[in-house]
Scaffold this motif. Structure first.
Motif, PDB file in Angstrom:
ATOM      1  N   TYR A  75       3.052  14.901   7.209  1.00 15.78           N
ATOM      2  CA  TYR A  75       4.435  15.240   6.662  1.00 15.78           C
ATOM      3  C   TYR A  75       5.464  14.430   7.114  1.00 15.78           C
ATOM      4  O   TYR A  75       6.474  13.773   6.698  1.00 15.78           O
ATOM      5  CB  TYR A  75       4.701  16.777   7.175  1.00 15.78           C
ATOM      6  CG  TYR A  75       6.007  17.095   6.506  1.00 15.78           C
ATOM      7  CD1 TYR A  75       6.540  17.086   5.453  1.00 15.78           C
ATOM      8  CD2 TYR A  75       7.087  17.570   7.764  1.00 15.78           C
ATOM      9  CE1 TYR A  75       7.895  17.415   5.108  1.00 15.78           C
ATOM     10  CE2 TYR A  75       8.162  17.893   7.239  1.00 15.78           C
ATOM     11  CZ  TYR A  75       8.830  17.867   6.085  1.00 15.78           C
ATOM     12  OH  TYR A  75      10.007  18.319   5.684  1.00 15.78           O
ATOM     13  N   MET A  76       5.171  14.059   8.640  1.00 21.82           N
ATOM     14  CA  MET A  76       6.305  13.160   9.220  1.00 21.82           C
ATOM     15  C   MET A  76       6.262  11.746   8.582  1.00 21.82           C
ATOM     16  O   MET A  76       7.104  10.940   8.140  1.00 21.82           O
ATOM     17  CB  MET A  76       5.862  12.948  10.854  1.00 21.82           C
ATOM     18  CG  MET A  76       7.076  11.979  11.433  1.00 21.82           C
ATOM     19  SD  MET A  76       8.691  12.383  11.391  1.00 21.82           S
ATOM     20  CE  MET A  76       9.261  11.409  12.712  1.00 21.82           C
ATOM     21  N   ALA A  77       5.153  11.275   8.407  1.00 20.22           N
ATOM     22  CA  ALA A  77       4.721  10.129   7.836  1.00 20.22           C
ATOM     23  C   ALA A  77       5.391   9.628   6.437  1.00 20.22           C
ATOM     24  O   ALA A  77       5.757   8.734   5.933  1.00 20.22           O
ATOM     25  CB  ALA A  77       3.260   9.687   7.751  1.00 20.22           C
ATOM     26  N   LEU A  78       5.081  10.852   5.720  1.00 25.02           N
ATOM     27  CA  LEU A  78       5.901  10.714   4.333  1.00 25.02           C
ATOM     28  C   LEU A  78       7.211  10.664   4.152  1.00 25.02           C
ATOM     29  O   LEU A  78       7.862   9.716   3.547  1.00 25.02           O
ATOM     30  CB  LEU A  78       5.422  12.131   3.528  1.00 25.02           C
ATOM     31  CG  LEU A  78       4.163  12.264   3.117  1.00 25.02           C
ATOM     32  CD1 LEU A  78       3.750  13.801   2.548  1.00 25.02           C
ATOM     33  CD2 LEU A  78       3.661  11.325   2.212  1.00 25.02           C
ATOM     34  N   ALA A 128       9.712   7.672   2.982  1.00 23.01           N
ATOM     35  CA  ALA A 128      10.781   7.877   1.865  1.00 23.01           C
ATOM     36  C   ALA A 128      12.240   7.447   2.497  1.00 23.01           C
ATOM     37  O   ALA A 128      12.893   7.196   1.752  1.00 23.01           O
ATOM     38  CB  ALA A 128      10.778   9.404   1.734  1.00 23.01           C
ATOM     39  N   ASN A 129      12.505   7.521   3.801  1.00 21.98           N
ATOM     40  CA  ASN A 129      13.696   7.051   4.466  1.00 21.98           C
ATOM     41  C   ASN A 129      13.834   5.761   4.957  1.00 21.98           C
ATOM     42  O   ASN A 129      14.608   4.770   4.417  1.00 21.98           O
ATOM     43  CB  ASN A 129      14.135   8.061   5.351  1.00 21.98           C
ATOM     44  CG  ASN A 129      15.578   7.825   5.834  1.00 21.98           C
ATOM     45  OD1 ASN A 129      15.904   7.028   6.543  1.00 21.98           O
ATOM     46  ND2 ASN A 129      16.495   9.000   5.653  1.00 21.98           N
ATOM     47  N   ASP A 130      12.908   5.267   5.920  1.00 19.73           N
ATOM     48  CA  ASP A 130      13.129   4.257   6.737  1.00 19.73           C
ATOM     49  C   ASP A 130      12.697   2.820   5.898  1.00 19.73           C
ATOM     50  O   ASP A 130      13.248   1.695   6.184  1.00 19.73           O
ATOM     51  CB  ASP A 130      12.110   4.191   7.973  1.00 19.73           C
ATOM     52  CG  ASP A 130      12.990   3.659   9.197  1.00 19.73           C
ATOM     53  OD1 ASP A 130      14.222   3.567   8.868  1.00 19.73           O
ATOM     54  OD2 ASP A 130      12.404   3.519  10.234  1.00 19.73           O
ATOM     55  N   VAL A 131      11.829   2.907   5.104  1.00 19.32           N
ATOM     56  CA  VAL A 131      11.296   1.532   4.307  1.00 19.32           C
ATOM     57  C   VAL A 131      12.103   0.907   3.562  1.00 19.32           C
ATOM     58  O   VAL A 131      12.285  -0.173   3.296  1.00 19.32           O
ATOM     59  CB  VAL A 131      10.043   2.001   3.642  1.00 19.32           C
ATOM     60  CG1 VAL A 131       9.406   0.481   3.060  1.00 19.32           C
ATOM     61  CG2 VAL A 131       8.897   2.675   4.717  1.00 19.32           C
ATOM     62  N   ALA A 168       5.745  -3.360  -0.212  1.00 18.46           N
ATOM     63  CA  ALA A 168       5.910  -2.624   0.891  1.00 18.46           C
ATOM     64  C   ALA A 168       4.948  -1.576   1.256  1.00 18.46           C
ATOM     65  O   ALA A 168       4.632  -1.394   2.413  1.00 18.46           O
ATOM     66  CB  ALA A 168       7.318  -1.692   1.037  1.00 18.46           C
ATOM     67  N   ALA A 169       4.206  -0.966   0.388  1.00 19.79           N
ATOM     68  CA  ALA A 169       3.303  -0.055   0.534  1.00 19.79           C
ATOM     69  C   ALA A 169       2.044  -0.622   1.289  1.00 19.79           C
ATOM     70  O   ALA A 169       1.347  -0.321   2.157  1.00 19.79           O
ATOM     71  CB  ALA A 169       2.561   0.643  -0.801  1.00 19.79           C
ATOM     72  N   SER A 177       3.155   4.560   3.193  1.00 19.77           N
ATOM     73  CA  SER A 177       3.024   4.105   1.927  1.00 19.77           C
ATOM     74  C   SER A 177       3.164   5.064   0.908  1.00 19.77           C
ATOM     75  O   SER A 177       4.077   4.909  -0.173  1.00 19.77           O
ATOM     76  CB  SER A 177       1.738   3.536   2.002  1.00 19.77           C
ATOM     77  OG  SER A 177       1.692   2.355   2.814  1.00 19.77           O
ATOM     78  N   LEU A 178       2.511   6.249   1.044  1.00 25.55           N
ATOM     79  CA  LEU A 178       2.568   7.298   0.229  1.00 25.55           C
ATOM     80  C   LEU A 178       3.986   7.824  -0.167  1.00 25.55           C
ATOM     81  O   LEU A 178       4.547   8.100  -1.243  1.00 25.55           O
ATOM     82  CB  LEU A 178       1.646   8.417   0.272  1.00 25.55           C
ATOM     83  CG  LEU A 178       1.460   9.416  -0.832  1.00 25.55           C
ATOM     84  CD1 LEU A 178       1.104   8.789  -2.232  1.00 25.55           C
ATOM     85  CD2 LEU A 178       0.612  10.563  -0.486  1.00 25.55           C
ATOM     86  N   GLY A 179       4.574   8.164   0.871  1.00 24.32           N
ATOM     87  CA  GLY A 179       6.099   8.700   1.093  1.00 24.32           C
ATOM     88  C   GLY A 179       6.965   7.648   0.298  1.00 24.32           C
ATOM     89  O   GLY A 179       7.900   8.026  -0.188  1.00 24.32           O
TER      90      GLY A 179
END
Length: 521
Positions: free
Chosen positions: A73-76, A80-83, A105-106, A361-363
Motif C-alpha cells: 500500500y505504501m509503494a502504491l 502515485a505521488n512522488d514519481v 517511469a514504470a 510502478s503500479l501506483g
C-alpha cells in the motif's frame, strides 16, 4: 385503434430503451472509476501471497504477511505521488505523452529499485530508531507497522488534495512518531530530523536557483538572439552534455555508489567522461536537425525533446534506487525483527524489494496522472526549454548537496525548480532590457517589411515573432498574462503547507496508530 396502440407501445419501448442505454452508460462510467482501486487491492492481496510463499511456517509469519500488504500500500502511494516529479515536466512540455511517461517511469523505477535500492533501505529500517533501543521485538514490530500505515495514509491524503510531498519525509516522520510513542524522545535520532527540517528550505531554494540560472542563460544566449539556430548549434550540444555529465555523476551518487565503492574523484571523472562523449554525439545530432529548422523559437523545442525523454528515464531510475526504501524499509525491519535475528544489520530479502519496486510502478500507472498534470502543467506553463532547466537543476542540486553534505529532498528540488522557472519568467517579462531590445528590433523589421512591400509572408513572420508565446512576449491584456504566464499562487500555499505539515502529521498519525495497535495486542 390497433395502429394507435402499436405506435404508443413503440414510443414507450423506445423511451425505455433510451433510459436503459443511459443507465448502462452511467454504470460503465462508475465502473471505470473502480478499476484502479480494484487493481490496487488485488496487488495488496498479491503482496501478502508473495510474503506467505517465503515465510509461512516461520516465526511471526502472520505479522510479516500483514506487513507485506501494508508495504505494498505504501509503494502504491509513493508511485502515485512522488514519481510525478520525474516525468511531470516532460509531459507538461509535451516532450512525452502521458502514456509514454507512465511506461518509461514504470520500467526505470523498477530497474532502479531492484538494481541499486537495497542499501538505502537500511537507513529507513534502522537509522532513525535503532532496533536495539526498543528491547521488546513485538513493540518494535508494532512501531514499524504504525510508521508505514501512517506515512502511507498521509501520502494518500496529499495525493488526493493534489500536493506533491516528500515520501522520505513522510516515512521518517512516521518512524519518529511511532518511536517516540514506543520508547520516548531519546530513541529518535534528532540529527536526522533536524536535517529534514533544514531541507524544507534548502531543497526548493537550490532547485529554484539552478533552474533559474539555466533558463536565464538559455534566454540570453539562444532565445533572444536574432540568429537562434546558429546560437543553438553552439550552445545546445554543450547544455545537453552538461546534463549528461550531471546525470552521470547523479546516478553514481544515488545508485552506482550503493552497488560498488567509488570515490568522489571517480564520480567526477565519470561525469566528465559522460560530458565529453555526449557533447560529440549531441553536436552531430543538433547540426543535422538545425539544417532543417526555421529561425523561430518553435524550432528550438525540437532540439530539447530527446534530452527531456532521457532525463525522465534517468530521474526515474535514481528515484527508484533511492525511494524504494520508503516503501519497504519498515517492512524489512519487521521481517528482521520477526525472524528473531540478533544482528543489528537489517537484511533485505529479494521478495521485499520486488514488492516495493512493482508497487511503485503500479501506483504510478493507476494513480499517478493527477500529480503528473499538477507538476507538469498546473503550477506554471512549461515548454521543452523550461522543462530541460528543471530536470538539469534536479540532477545538479543533488550532486552539489551531496558534495557539501546538505540534506535535500528530490521532490522539493523538482517542484522548487518549477516554481523558480515560473517566477523568473514573470520577473524577466517585466524587467529584461535584452528582451525589450529584441522585441524592438523584431518590430522595426516587421514595420520596415510592410512599408517596403516585401511581401505578406515576411511581414507576417516579423509580427508573429513579436507575439510568439515561446519567448514570453506580453499579451494584450493583463488578464491574459495571468491566465497563460503567471505561477498559480494557490498551488504555492497548498504545496508549501503540505511540505511543512508532512513530518509532524505523519508522526502524530503514527503515534496514534501505534497506541491503537498496543491496545489490540
Amino acid at each position: 385503434m390497433n395502429e394507435f396502440a402499436a405506435e404508443t407501445r413503440k414510443k414507450t419501448l423506445d423511451k425505455d430503451l433510451e433510459k436503459l442505454a443511459h443507465v448502462e452508460e452511467a454504470a460503465s462510467f462508475v465502473a471505470r472509476g473502480l478499476v484502479a482501486p480494484g487493481l490496487g487491492l488485488l496487488f495488496l492481496a498479491l503482496s501478502g501471497i508473495i510474503a506467505a510463499l517465503f515465510v509461512m511456517g516461520e516465526p511471526g509469519s502472520v505479522i510479516i504477511i500483514a506487513a507485506a500488504a501494508i508495504g505494498g500500500y505504501m509503494a502504491l502511494n509513493i508511485g502515485a505521488n512522488d514519481v510525478a516529479n520525474n516525468v511531470g515536466p516532460a509531459v507538461g512540455a509535451r516532450a512525452l505523452t502521458m502514456g509514454g511517461a507512465l511506461a518509461i517511469a514504470a520500467v526505470f523505477e523498477s530497474a532502479g529499485a531492484l538494481i541499486a535500492g537495497a542499501d538505502v533501505v537500511t537507513t529507513i529500517s534502522s537509522g532513525i530508531v535503532d532496533p536495539a533501543a526498543v528491547a521488546d521485538k513485538g513493540v518494535f514490530i508494532r512501531l514499524m507497522l504504525a510508521a508505514v500505515i501512517a506515512s502511507a495514509l498521509w501520502i494518500n491524503i496529499a495525493t488526493w488534495i493534489g500536493a506533491p510531498v516528500s515520501t522520505t519525509h513522510s516515512v521518517v516522520g512516521g518512524v519518529a512518531g511511532a518511536g517516540i510513542a514506543a520508547a520516548g524522545f531519546a530513541a529518535v535520532d534528532w540529527a536526522t530530523i533536524g536535517g529534514i527540517a533544514a531541507s524544507w528550505v534548502i531543497s526548493p531554494m537550490l532547485g529554484a536557483l539552478f533552474a533559474t540560472a539555466f533558463l536565464a542563460f538559455i534566454k540570453a544566449n539562444i532565445i533572444y538572439r536574432d540568429d537562434k539556430i546558429a546560437a543553438a548549434r553552439l550552445w545546445v550540444p554543450i547544455l545537453i552534455a552538461v546534463m549528461a555529465g550531471a546525470f552521470g555523476a547523479y546516478l553514481a551518487t544515488k545508485g552506482l555508489k550503493r552497488v560498488v565503492s567509488i570515490s568522489g574523484l571517480q564520480i567526477a571523472v565519470l561525469g566528465l567522461g559522460c560530458f565529453v562523449m555526449v557533447w560529440g554525439l549531441a553536436k552531430i545530432g543538433v547540426e543535422r536537425q538545425a539544417a532543417e529548422l526555421e529561425n523561430r523559437n518553435q524550432s528550438l523545442r525540437k532540439l530539447f525533446r530527446l534530452p527531456l525523454i532521457f532525463s525522465a528515464a534517468l530521474l526515474s531510475f535514481a528515484h527508484g534506487a533511492n525511494d524504494v526504501s520508503n516503501a519497504v524499509g519498515p517492512l524489512a525491519a519487521i521481517v528482521h525483527a520477526a525472524s528473531g535475528e540478533e544482528s543489528s544489520v537489517v537484511g533485505i530479502p529479494l521478495w521485499v524489494m520486488v514488492i516495493g519496486a512493482f508497487g511503485i510502478s503500479l501506483g504510478l500507472v493507476l494513480f499517478g496522472p493527477k500529480l503528473i498534470r499538477m507538476v507538469g502543467g498546473q503550477i506554471t506553463k512549461l515548454n521543452p526549454m523550461r522543462a530541460f532547466c528543471v530536470a538539469l537543476s534536479a540532477a545538479i542540486t543533488v550532486i552539489v548537496a551531496s558534495w557539501f553534505g546538505l540534506p535535500v529532498s528530490s521532490t522539493h528540488i523538482a517542484v522548487g525548480a518549477v516554481f523558480g522557472v515560473g517566477f523568473f519568467r514573470e520577473w524577466y517579462t517585466a524587467n529584461s532590457p535584452r528582451r525589450r531590445a529584441y522585441l524592438e528590433r523584431k518590430g522595426n523589421k516587421a514595420r520596415a517589411a510592410r512599408k517596403q512591400g516585401k511581401g505578406h509572408d515576411e511581414a507576417e513572420a516579423g509580427s508573429a515573432a513579436i507575439g510568439d508565446p515561446d519567448i514570453d512576449d506580453v499579451p494584450v491584456s493583463r488578464e491574459e498574462i495571468a491566465r497563460r504566464r503567471l505561477v498559480r499562487r494557490a498551488h504555492v500555499m497548498t504545496i508549501a503547507t503540505a511540505w511543512v505539515t508532512t513530518v509532524p502529521a505523519s508522526a502524530v498519525l503514527a503515534a496514534v496508530i501505534f497506541l491503537l495497535l498496543n491496545l489490540l495486542t
